[in-house]
Design a protein around this motif. Structure first.
Motif, mmCIF file in Angstrom:
data_model
loop_
_atom_site.group_PDB
_atom_site.id
_atom_site.type_symbol
_atom_site.label_atom_id
_atom_site.label_comp_id
_atom_site.label_asym_id
_atom_site.label_seq_id
_atom_site.Cartn_x
_atom_site.Cartn_y
_atom_site.Cartn_z
ATOM 1 N N GLN A 182 14.170 20.503 -105.429
ATOM 2 C CA GLN A 182 14.218 20.073 -104.036
ATOM 3 C C GLN A 182 12.840 19.512 -103.673
ATOM 4 N N ILE A 183 12.806 18.316 -103.116
ATOM 5 C CA ILE A 183 11.536 17.643 -102.814
ATOM 6 C C ILE A 183 11.376 17.522 -101.307
ATOM 7 N N VAL A 184 10.218 17.930 -100.830
ATOM 8 C CA VAL A 184 9.937 17.875 -99.399
ATOM 9 C C VAL A 184 8.722 16.967 -99.174
ATOM 10 N N LEU A 185 8.930 15.926 -98.397
ATOM 11 C CA LEU A 185 7.862 14.985 -98.065
ATOM 12 C C LEU A 185 7.309 15.294 -96.685
ATOM 13 N N THR A 186 6.021 15.133 -96.531
ATOM 14 C CA THR A 186 5.417 15.290 -95.214
ATOM 15 C C THR A 186 4.200 14.380 -95.131
ATOM 16 N N VAL A 187 3.866 13.976 -93.924
ATOM 17 C CA VAL A 187 2.699 13.127 -93.679
ATOM 18 C C VAL A 187 1.633 13.974 -93.000
ATOM 19 N N SER A 188 0.427 13.943 -93.537
ATOM 20 C CA SER A 188 -0.650 14.765 -93.004
ATOM 21 C C SER A 188 -1.022 14.339 -91.585
ATOM 22 N N PRO A 189 -1.209 15.306 -90.685
ATOM 23 C CA PRO A 189 -1.645 14.977 -89.331
ATOM 24 C C PRO A 189 -3.141 14.683 -89.228
ATOM 25 N N VAL A 190 -3.869 14.832 -90.334
ATOM 26 C CA VAL A 190 -5.296 14.513 -90.328
ATOM 27 C C VAL A 190 -5.454 13.000 -90.242
ATOM 28 N N ARG A 191 -6.183 12.546 -89.238
ATOM 29 C CA ARG A 191 -6.355 11.102 -89.054
ATOM 30 C C ARG A 191 -7.498 10.580 -89.926
ATOM 31 N N HIS A 192 -7.285 9.444 -90.558
ATOM 32 C CA HIS A 192 -8.304 8.816 -91.399
ATOM 33 C C HIS A 192 -9.001 7.728 -90.588
#
Length: 331
Positions: A182-192
């Motif tokens: 099972q693969i879970v994708l997420t986008v980091s809330p840390v701003r670049h």
């Protein structure tokens, strides 16, 4: 008008749940260390960032392919700059002034991760940025520039299509090697913000669109909205560290709560609470550690560890027992 003065996000519960019996592998940006680190601290069978912190999906895909191939690193894969040996596939935490030590550390982590990947039940991938750096000499994407001069690299923004196509190929290979994964994708809330305010937003939007494209096209691929929780739910600078870039401890705890509600098996919650009691007891710092009362407190805590392991044989509290035994022997 809402008296909360904010819009709280309800995260859709996952159809599959994490328990103490399912191993999980966490790869990606520094935000991986937050949630994945919490899972490891709570004694779930979790492995974190075997290549160190990696921010872009192209490097993550490249490293997963290496794990699937099982090809270990050689001396020729090492670089040398600023008196340190390093790998362009790894974070600087693997760098060392000793070449053999650097290579040994890299291959030890690599071998463990390659074995773990084919048996893990969950793979969590956290993307931080769609901006990548290509080494001009080879044209390959690097996971870290290791403070080399800019002239050695070409900077490029990945497109939604770039990410979706390359990630789809990797997911296909992963499913062949580990069909139940099972693969879970997420986008980091840390701003670049070093990329620029507009450029950061374009990057994050690209990552979100690519993640949803993959979720739509694959069974067993999911999205956890860490980025959206910070941007649209918390939505306030009081939830950031002093750098105004990284979410603070309060924000991170809130995201963990949301993650737990959606992804953790309810049967695991009582176990987590008991583990947390042990951890709090060990971290307790008395005014005078040499009193008979504190020694008795530590002895009781050690007994609680033994009882908890007996009650839940899948728990490993070896590290905590070693700390307690060491404290009792060396008050």
């Amino acid at each position: 008008m809402s008296r909360l003065f904010r819009t709280e996000m309800d995260v859709i519960p996952s159809p599959v749940k994490l328990s103490y019996r399912e191993p999980s592998l966490w790869i990606g940006s520094c935000f991986t260390e937050n949630i994945g680190g919490w899972m490891s601290e709570m004694k779930f069978p979790a492995m974190l960032n075997p290549f160190g912190t990696i921010f872009n999906p192209a490097s993550i895909n490249q490293n997963i392919e290496l794990l699937l191939q099982g090809k270990e690193f050689k001396n020729t894969d090492m670089g040398f700059e600023n008196n340190l040996y390093f790998s362009f596939c790894h974070h600087t935490s693997f760098s060392s002034p000793d070449k053999d030590a650097c290579l040994s550390s890299i291959n030890k982590s690599f071998t463990e991760a390659a074995e773990f990947l084919v048996k893990t039940k969950f793979l969590f991938l956290t993307w931080g940025t769609a901006w990548i750096y290509l080494l001009k000499e080879t044209g390959r994407v690097v996971a870290n520039c290791h403070k080399l001069p800019d002239k050695f690299f070409e900077r490029k923004l990945l497109s939604v299509e770039d990410i979706a196509i390359a990630s789809a190929a990797v997911i296909g290979e992963l499913k062949k090697h580990n069909p139940g994964l099972q693969i879970v994708l997420t986008v980091s809330p840390v701003r670049h913000l070093k990329d620029g305010f507009v450029e950061n937003q374009v990057s994050k939007s690209t990552l979100v669109l690519a993640a949803h494209e993959l979720c739509r096209n694959f069974d067993g691929v999911y999205y956890f909205p860490a980025y959206e929780i910070v941007m649209d739910d918390l939505r306030d600078y009081r939830f950031y560290e002093d750098d105004m870039v990284h979410p603070n401890k309060q924000a991170t705890r809130y995201i963990m709560e949301k993650f737990g509600e959606a992804w953790i098996d309810p049967a695991a919650i009582p176990v987590m609470k008991e583990v947390e009691k042990i951890l709090k007891a060990i971290s307790h710092r008395p005014f005078n550690p040499n009193t008979p009362e504190h020694k008795k407190f530590q002895e009781n805590t050690l007994q609680q560890c033994l009882q908890l392991e007996k009650k839940y044989p899948f728990l490993d509290l070896q590290r905590e027992k070693e700390v307690l035994n060491r404290n009792l022997l060396n008050p």
